[in-house]
Design a protein around this motif. Structure first.
Motif: not given
Ligand SMILES: Nc1ncnc2c1ncn2[C@@H]1O[C@H](COP(=O)(O)OP(=O)(O)OP(=O)(O)O)[C@@H](O)[C@H]1O
Ligand SMILES: Cc1ncc(CO)c(N)n1
Length: 266
Positions: A243-258
């Motif tokens: 999930a961290i390897t494919h983490a999602l750069p969503l939003g302007g801050g610390i994004g979620p994992t996939d």
């Protein structure tokens, strides 16, 4: 067809990456039926926590009673508890209904620094909830608060913390190494007799919102399916690493994992 049931008792993250939302996504990915008791609402996004609104004790009691009397969970995960009063209610119901396989993620502070547990509630977490733990999953700052060790930096200190947490009543302990400044991101799993290293490379990303929730929820899902503690934590480590390897750069801050990355990539 039936399915194992997992229950998460945690806070809601409106940003969708941590808390109840991360837990339900993880339960779904691991093919267990997810149920919820919401302890608090947070107004939260990738940039931080903008508000915390604890539920009334009446609402918490009613949710626990409704779920535990009908949809008996095969495993439970607890996350953000917010106050000593909430911890006391949750511990009371888990004992009343003889719930087993309880995974405790002793959430204290969000990644951006916002408190998710009142300072005076750490004692209640230690005395009321921890003795019920099948598995407890502290990160390093949480392990320091609970064990009383002043600074956990080395692997030896992580082992000492695990041993102190066993003494307080937890059957299995995972001391997470995510907060270390080491090249890898290994965690230590202890069953009270043996230590097993859960290895992983350290992934170079800032998008780690909700990693602790996702990891603990995956352990609970595997325990709900009847896996052993060691097998459950090993699957959870593979799940969170993916999930961290494919983490999602969503939003302007610390994004979620996939949460679906493990399914697509394993
Ligand atoms: N950069 C990284 N690369 C690989 N694994 C990581 C990384 N950061 C954290 N992990 C792993 O993710 C899992 C969760 O650990 P972490 O220490 O991030 O939890 P946490 O601080 O409780 O998270 P949260 O902020 O969601 O409460 C652990 O298995 C940890 O080793
Ligand atoms: C609701 C909630 N629970 C836990 C965490 C810790 O990641 C968070 N940020 N938000």
């Amino acid at each position: 067809m039936t399915k194992p049931i997992a229950l998460t008792i945690a806070g809601s993250d409106s940003g969708g990456g941590a808390g109840i939302q991360a837990d339900l996504k993880t339960f779904q990915e691991r093919d267990v039926f997810g149920t919820t008791v919401i302890t608090a609402l947070t107004a939260q996004n990738t940039e931080g926590v903008h508000g915390v609104f604890p539920e009334s004790l009446q609402a918490i009691d009613a949710q626990l009673e409704a779920v535990l009397t009908d949809l008996r969970p095969d495993a439970v995960k607890t996350g953000m508890m917010f106050s000593a009063e909430i911890i006391e209610r949750v511990a009371f119901y888990l004992k009343k209904y003889h719930v087993e396989r309880i995974v405790i993620d002793p959430v204290m502070i969000a990644k951006g620094g916002a408190p998710l547990l009142q300072q005076e509630a750490a004692d209640a977490l230690k005395t009321e909830l921890l003795p019920l733990a099948h598995t407890i999953t502290p990160n390093l700052p949480e392990a320091e608060v609970i064990s009383g060790l002043s600074s956990i930096q080395s692997e030896d200190a992580m082992k000492e913390a695990a041993s102190l947490l066993h003494d307080l009543g937890a059957a299995h302990v995972v001391v997470k190494g995510g907060h270390r400044e080491t090249e890898d991101a290994r965690d230590l799993f202890s069953d009270g007799r043996e230590i097993t290293v859960l290895p992983s490379p350290r992934i170079a990303t800032k998008h780690t919102h909700g990693t602790g929730c996702t990891f603990a929820a995956c352990i609970a899902a595997e325990l709900a399916k009847g896996e052993t503690a060691l097998a459950a934590v090993q699957t959870a480590k593979a799940f969170i690493t993916s999930a961290i390897t494919h983490a999602l750069p969503l939003g302007g801050g610390i994004g979620p994992t996939d949460h679906s990355a493990y399914r697509y990539n394993s």
